[in-house]
Write an enzyme that holds these catalytic residues in place. Structure first.
Site, short mmCIF file in Angstrom:
data_model
loop_
_atom_site.label_atom_id
_atom_site.label_comp_id
_atom_site.label_asym_id
_atom_site.label_seq_id
_atom_site.Cartn_x
_atom_site.Cartn_y
_atom_site.Cartn_z
N SER A 99 0.82 -1.20 0.00
CA SER A 99 0.00 0.00 0.00
C SER A 99 0.86 1.26 0.00
CB SER A 99 -0.97 -0.02 1.18
OG SER A 99 -1.87 1.05 1.10
N ASP A 243 -4.15 6.05 -2.95
CA ASP A 243 -2.99 5.53 -2.24
C ASP A 243 -2.21 4.59 -3.15
OD1 ASP A 243 -4.71 3.35 -2.21
OD2 ASP A 243 -4.36 2.85 -0.11
N ASP A 245 -1.74 1.34 -3.64
CA ASP A 245 -2.36 0.23 -4.36
C ASP A 245 -3.75 0.61 -4.88
OD1 ASP A 245 -3.28 0.30 -1.72
OD2 ASP A 245 -3.70 -1.84 -1.65
N ASP A 247 -6.63 1.35 -3.69
CA ASP A 247 -7.91 0.88 -3.18
C ASP A 247 -8.60 1.95 -2.34
OD1 ASP A 247 -6.18 0.69 -1.02
OD2 ASP A 247 -6.92 -1.25 -0.34
#
Length: 454
Positions: A99, A243, A245, A247
């Protein structure tokens, strides 16, 4: 390496420094353990743009294939794109990402078929134990017939599926600045937004897991400064920040001002309830704004309050059949997306709501931002339990207050509330406070901080 996974297997995922805490050999064992615990005959695997991600992802695939399991590799993807693949293909999945953590970190987010979460109580503990044992004793015997490893492109299908859930065909033209933070939003946004009446101003779309411009965590105010400035400079209608990743999605209005994730939760909840005939359950965690349950009730829905954390949200969504769920951390969960979180779908809802009327975003979200909030404030403490006991003693004998222990300690009055939660991984207490006006919120916040830090 002989793996001590106690420091890297968290409550919901795997996350640690590569190669110090784990490496491709450990990833291969994780792959074998994952398919044994899930009982899968086939799985899907994806990864983000971190330098270590392709190697770790392929090692995991090798470990799974050695156990006779067929592996579909979808390559570079966002976490919610992996969830899409898991749901659409009906396969357990593994996403390699850390992340917003620094470049030297990497991790795995795992799910069962249909994007059902794998966490500490739903298989992750068993996966850890198998991986540790095999790292000491050697890998398990390979299957007589190994599985196959094949590649599949899912980005166009993912984009088409999201756009099938939100009608953007008749919105007015909008100018939107998107800060991808050198993360996976730079990969997904162009395809999802293609053909829409949007003028896209991209920022940091180059995939770079070293994060050369800023940390890919939009909840930290320092990381949206560039976006705020660019929205104002471009006279854009709004800005979106993803962010690492991709999501989670964070929104700023036309003035460059941050929009509370609670306000986004309320806005999307109202839209999802309208899509469902004014009926449905909406999940919110206990530190989202009072606005959220109010808006849900005003639009005919039933609000349900949960602990903080995606495993609690997803479990309650599955139990209650909820149509939507939101968290203060800008995670947004949709029944139509296998109860999984997708910031991109939330962003499309914001674009549809803004583009469906003539006013600016600041005016649109004002109705969903009714109270003064402190945001989350962390305090380092020597003894979490003792600090919570002091707070309980200070407020527990007042007849005008209610106290509950759903997650940490929540104290509520007629016109304010606060929650104090202990961190599971650090010696911290996390304070969130809200009130009907700024002066009251400030007074309550400072009183509680004085007890915590005194």
């Amino acid at each position: 390496m002989t793996a001590d996974l106690s420091q890297i297997v968290k409550a919901y995922d795997v996350r640690g420094v590569v190669p110090d805490q784990w490496d491709e050999a450990v990833a291969e064992l994780f792959g074998a353990a994952f398919v044994q615990v899930t009982g899968a005959a086939a799985i899907v695997v994806g990864h983000d743009m971190r330098p270590s991600s392709p190697g770790l992802s392929r090692a995991f695939a090798r470990g799974a294939a050695a156990r006779g399991v067929d592996v579909t590799e979808i390559g570079l993807c966002s976490t919610d794109q992996l969830y899409y693949a898991s749901g659409a293909l009906g396969l357990p999945g593994a996403m390699f990402t850390a992340s917003h953590n620094p470049a030297r970190y990497n991790g795995i987010k795992m799910c069962r078929a249909g994007a059902a979460p794998v966490g500490q109580d739903t298989g992750l503990t068993e996966i850890r134990e198998l991986t540790e044992r095999w790292s000491r004793e050697g890998a398990p015997q390979p299957a007589a017939t190994p599985g196959t490893i094949t590649s599949r492109e899912t980005l166009p299908d993912y984009a088409a599926y999201l756009r099938s859930l939100v009608d953007l065909t008749s919105i007015r033209p909008l100018k939107v600045v998107v800060d991808a933070g050198n993360g996976m939003g730079g990969h997904t946004v162009p395809t999802v937004f293609e053909g829409l009446p949007l003028t896209l101003v991209p920022m940091y779309f180059e995939l770079d897991g070293t994060f050369p411009n800023h940390e890919a965590n939009p909840l930290d105010p320092a990381n949206i400064v560039d976006l705020q400035e660019r929205v104002r400079a471009e006279s854009a209608d709004l800005g979106l920040a993803f962010d690492g990743d991709a999501d989670r999605c964070f929104v700023v209005d036309e003035r460059g001002e941050p929009v509370s994730p609670s306000a986004i939760t309320a806005l999307v909840a109202a839209r999802e309830l309208a899509r469902n005939g004014g009926k449905g359950t909406v999940i919110h965690n206990l530190i989202t704004s009072w606005t959220v349950p109010e808006v849900v009730r005003e639009n005919g829905g039933t609000p349900v309050r949960t602990r903080v954390g995606h495993s609690f949200i997803k479990a309650e969504m599955a139990r209650s059949g909820a149509i939507f769920g939101g968290e203060h951390s800008a995670h947004y969960y949709f029944k139509d997306f296998w109860n999984a979180d997708t910031g991109m779908l939330a962003a499309l809802h914001v674009l549809a709501a803004l583009g469906g009327q003539s006013g600016p975003l600041s005016a649109l979200v004002a109705q969903y931002d009714r109270y003064a909030g402190s945001g989350e404030i962390n305090s380092t403490v020597a003894d979490q339990r003792a600090s919570l006991a002091r707070i309980r003693a200070a407020y527990g004998d007042r007849d005008d207050l209610t106290l509950d222990d759903l997650d940490g300690l929540t104290v509520a009055a007629a016109d304010w509330w606060f929650n104090v939660r202990p961190s599971n991984t650090e010696p911290l207490l996390r304070l969130n406070a809200e009130a009907r006006d700024e002066a009251t919120m400030t007074k309550v916040r400072d009183e509680v901080l004085a007890i915590i830090r005194g």
